[in-house]
Design a protein around this motif. Structure first.
Motif, PDB file in Angstrom:
ATOM      1  N   ASN A 262     -34.474  -5.269  13.817  1.00 47.23           N
ATOM      2  CA  ASN A 262     -33.677  -4.698  12.735  1.00 47.23           C
ATOM      3  C   ASN A 262     -32.746  -5.738  12.107  1.00 47.23           C
ATOM      4  N   ILE A 263     -32.163  -6.596  12.941  1.00 45.43           N
ATOM      5  CA  ILE A 263     -31.256  -7.631  12.435  1.00 45.43           C
ATOM      6  C   ILE A 263     -32.057  -8.685  11.654  1.00 45.43           C
ATOM      7  N   TYR A 264     -33.188  -9.091  12.217  1.00 44.87           N
ATOM      8  CA  TYR A 264     -34.030 -10.073  11.531  1.00 44.87           C
ATOM      9  C   TYR A 264     -34.500  -9.514  10.185  1.00 44.87           C
ATOM     10  N   LEU A 265     -34.852  -8.239  10.200  1.00 44.88           N
ATOM     11  CA  LEU A 265     -35.266  -7.554   8.971  1.00 44.88           C
ATOM     12  C   LEU A 265     -34.152  -7.597   7.930  1.00 44.88           C
ATOM     13  N   TYR A 266     -32.944  -7.315   8.377  1.00 47.39           N
ATOM     14  CA  TYR A 266     -31.802  -7.342   7.457  1.00 47.39           C
ATOM     15  C   TYR A 266     -31.609  -8.740   6.887  1.00 47.39           C
ATOM     16  N   ASN A 267     -31.635  -9.739   7.775  1.00 47.57           N
ATOM     17  CA  ASN A 267     -31.436 -11.116   7.313  1.00 47.57           C
ATOM     18  C   ASN A 267     -32.511 -11.527   6.320  1.00 47.57           C
ATOM     19  N   THR A 268     -33.762 -11.165   6.630  1.00 45.23           N
ATOM     20  CA  THR A 268     -34.857 -11.542   5.744  1.00 45.23           C
ATOM     21  C   THR A 268     -34.679 -10.924   4.357  1.00 45.23           C
ATOM     22  N   ALA A 269     -34.351  -9.629   4.340  1.00 45.66           N
ATOM     23  CA  ALA A 269     -34.308  -8.932   3.060  1.00 45.66           C
ATOM     24  C   ALA A 269     -33.015  -9.203   2.298  1.00 45.66           C
ATOM     25  N   PHE A 270     -31.887  -9.273   2.995  1.00 46.35           N
ATOM     26  CA  PHE A 270     -30.615  -9.304   2.275  1.00 46.35           C
ATOM     27  C   PHE A 270     -29.816 -10.586   2.445  1.00 46.35           C
ATOM     28  N   SER A 271     -30.272 -11.504   3.309  1.00 44.38           N
ATOM     29  CA  SER A 271     -29.648 -12.827   3.318  1.00 44.38           C
ATOM     30  C   SER A 271     -30.543 -13.824   2.601  1.00 44.38           C
ATOM     31  N   TYR A 272     -31.862 -13.755   2.868  1.00 49.67           N
ATOM     32  CA  TYR A 272     -32.796 -14.670   2.205  1.00 49.67           C
ATOM     33  C   TYR A 272     -33.437 -14.016   0.976  1.00 49.67           C
TER      34      TYR A 272
END
Lengths: 311, 288
Positions: A262-272
């Motif tokens: 879930n955290i990786y998903l968040y980073n992928t979508a909303f940080s990168y």
């Protein structure tokens, strides 16, 4: 209790309603507004996510059709497999610990003693508290130099720990917070099961001279097993999706030591802003959760079935 | 067996004493069980009422000599917490009320239609990670040019509140008796009248449960806010998280802010304990 009673209620009303079916009122208008809303905020995102997952799309750039590229990339992404592993460890621990403690708490709160209602109310509070607010206070408590937890440990002669600041202790520390917050839910579910237990087996067990442990092991445990299973299902679904506490406390760190899917998903979508790849991850994550839920429900159905057989 | 018969009357007095001993033991066990909760919240209050010197003291101080009420003043004055509190009230209030208006009739309809498939959609929605709603809806709101207003958050909070309300109301309407409704419709009442005048009044306790749970879970929601909220549209959970990232971390005001965010929910939990327990054992068991 709830699922059982609703199941019977369902079949009863079903039998009753089959008779006057010719004047059965039209109930669809009641459902239509909700269907529209659910279609817009739940079903549309599902479909749109699927579509995005077969596109290569970083926010601000043009999107192009990519076929299964995102999924292939996912299969070879070491960071994704690592996050899957973190999710697995976190989920198993965050199910087992509350299950054990919640059952213990239910056994205590099922008995009669002064102040029971009030104490149960206090015990339920963490579950309703705002996760982010809770996470901030835990972060302060975990502080290696100034945190109260290391002080408490020093009182019993245990050396200071690094808690969420060490890659090996970060997941257990997060599980500690999750357990603190969600043990009450298991307690409530099991409490419901205990309330429905018949008296007679215990009376005859007492006459036979069974001790407390034997009564628990051979009477209570088998009879509350379906409720424990419900607890496992709900807790697994919640733990695998856990976001607020992990994000607020570690954001997946140190490094990527506590990065769950879930955290990786968040980073992928909303940080990168890698929307296409993030969507593919969301689809896979969704499939994992659904598969897990169905697997657990199958276990539960089989348990019920064999239960019926012996009866 | 004979032995037991002789012994039992003799044991009666110790048995009573044993029972009170049992109760004291249970009370003690319950206190041990509850202690992590009590200690945590006590420590939270303590952190929020201490100056930096006291919060950095070793060994830690539980009750300081001087209470730092200024921490609370600071949270409201320097961090715009009045605005964020109001945002939270608007988002949670609107999302909960909309969910009741839509969800209560829907729960009724689904229960009466026995539309299992609609119920399954709700259950899968409960299983879906919030983030997978967030990506497409974020793009949609951007496209509709709604970002920067409270609307995106109100709408996306429906993802939380509608399933809770529908799910609890399905369960509730399934257990309410059909006879009155059938009698009313034989007397010529329209389905809407039957719902409005017969079913709805009986369902009040269920609506209260759905209302409270939707309120709490919407109030606590964090993940939607961090993506959708701008500087002026933050809700409280996002605001308190942002304090952590943007200020030099001083513990007193931070703990005070955390307490302000979660206090309304905790108070509600204590007062509506019965409804929450009922809703979570019925609702959560079914996935709410």
């Amino acid at each position: 209790m709830a699922s059982v009673s609703i199941e019977t209620a369902r079949t009863e009303t079903g039998d009753k309603r089959s008779k006057p079916s010719r004047l059965a009122p039209n109930y669809w208008p009641f459902v239509v507004p909700a269907l529209i809303v659910i279609g817009a905020v739940i079903v549309f995102p599902w479909v749109f996510t699927l579509w995005m997952s077969v596109n290569s799309w970083t926010l601000g750039q043009a999107q192009t059709f990519a076929g299964l590229d995102n999924y292939i990339r996912l299969a070879t992404d070491f960071r994704f497999w690592e996050s899957l592993w973190h999710t697995l460890i976190f989920t198993v621990l965050a199910v087992v610990a509350p299950l054990f403690l919640g059952t213990l708490a239910a056994l205590i709160f099922d008995a009669q003693f002064p102040g029971r209602g009030f104490l149960r109310g206090v015990f339920v509070m963490p579950m309703m508290a705002t996760p982010v607010a809770i996470a901030l206070v835990w972060t302060m408590m975990f502080h290696p130099q100034l945190g109260v937890l290391n002080y408490l440990l020093s009182l019993v002669g245990i050396g200071p720990q690094e808690w969420i600041y060490n890659r090996y202790s970060v997941i257990p520390s997060l599980v500690l917070v999750e357990t603190w917050q969600w043990t009450p839910l298991i307690m409530l579910i099991v409490l419901g099961g205990l309330a429905a237990l018949p008296r007679e087996p215990y009376e005859s067990a007492e006459i036979d001279g069974a001790n407390a442990w034997q009564k628990f092991r051979y009477l209570t445990l088998p009879m509350i097993a379906p409720f424990l299973m419900i607890g496992v299902i709900i807790r697994s679904i919640d733990a695998i999706k856990s976001f607020d506490i992990i994000y607020a406390m570690t954001q997946g760190g140190p490094g990527t030591a506590s990065e769950t899917i879930n955290i990786y998903l968040y980073n992928t979508a909303f940080s990168y802003y890698d929307i296409g790849y993030g969507s593919a991850m969301a689809v896979v994550f969704f499939v994992i959760i659904i598969a897990l839920s169905f697997a657990l429900m199958m276990v539960r159905a089989r348990a019920n079935w064999s239960d019926m057989e012996t009866r | 067996m004979e032995h037991g018969l002789v012994e039992r009357p003799l044991n009666k007095r110790p048995l009573v004493r044993r029972k009170t001993l049992d109760r004291i033991g249970l009370l003690f066990a319950a206190l041990v069980m509850v202690s992590p909760v009590v200690l945590f919240f006590l420590w939270m209050i303590s952190l929020s009422l201490k100056y930096e010197i006291d919060n950095g003291a070793y060994p830690p101080i539980l009750i300081p000599e001087n209470f730092a009420w200024s921490n609370y003043v600071q949270v409201f004055r320097e961090n715009n917490f009045f605005l964020y509190f109001w945002n939270s009230v608007l988002v949670t209030g609107a999302a909960t009320l909309l969910a009741l208006i839509i969800g209560v009739p829907a729960g009724y309809g689904i229960a009466r239609l026995k539309a299992e498939r609609a119920a399954i959609v709700i259950m899968i929605a409960r299983m879906t990670p919030g983030l997978s709603f967030l990506i497409p809806l974020f793009l949609l709101f951007q496209w509709l040019n709604l970002l920067g207003t409270l609307w995106p958050q109100i709408i996306i909070h429906l993802v939380v509140t509608v399933p809770i309300v529908v799910w609890i109301m399905i369960g509730y309407f399934e257990t309410t008796p059909m006879e009155l409704e059938e009698a009313a419709s034989i007397d010529g009442a329209t389905p809407w009248q039957v719902f409005r005048l017969v079913a709805l009044p009986i369902a009040k306790p269920g609506i209260v449960v759905a209302f409270i749970l939707a309120l709490i879970f919407s109030w606590n929601n964090f993940v939607f806010g961090i993506v959708l909220a701008s500087r002026t549209t933050r809700t409280l959970p996002v605001a308190v998280y942002n304090m952590l990232s943007f200020e030099q971390v001083s513990w007193g005001p931070l703990a005070a802010a955390a307490l302000i965010v979660t206090l309304p929910v905790l108070v509600l939990t204590l007062f509506a304990q019965k409804q929450i327990v009922a809703g979570l054992t019925a609702g959560a068991v079914k996935g709410g």
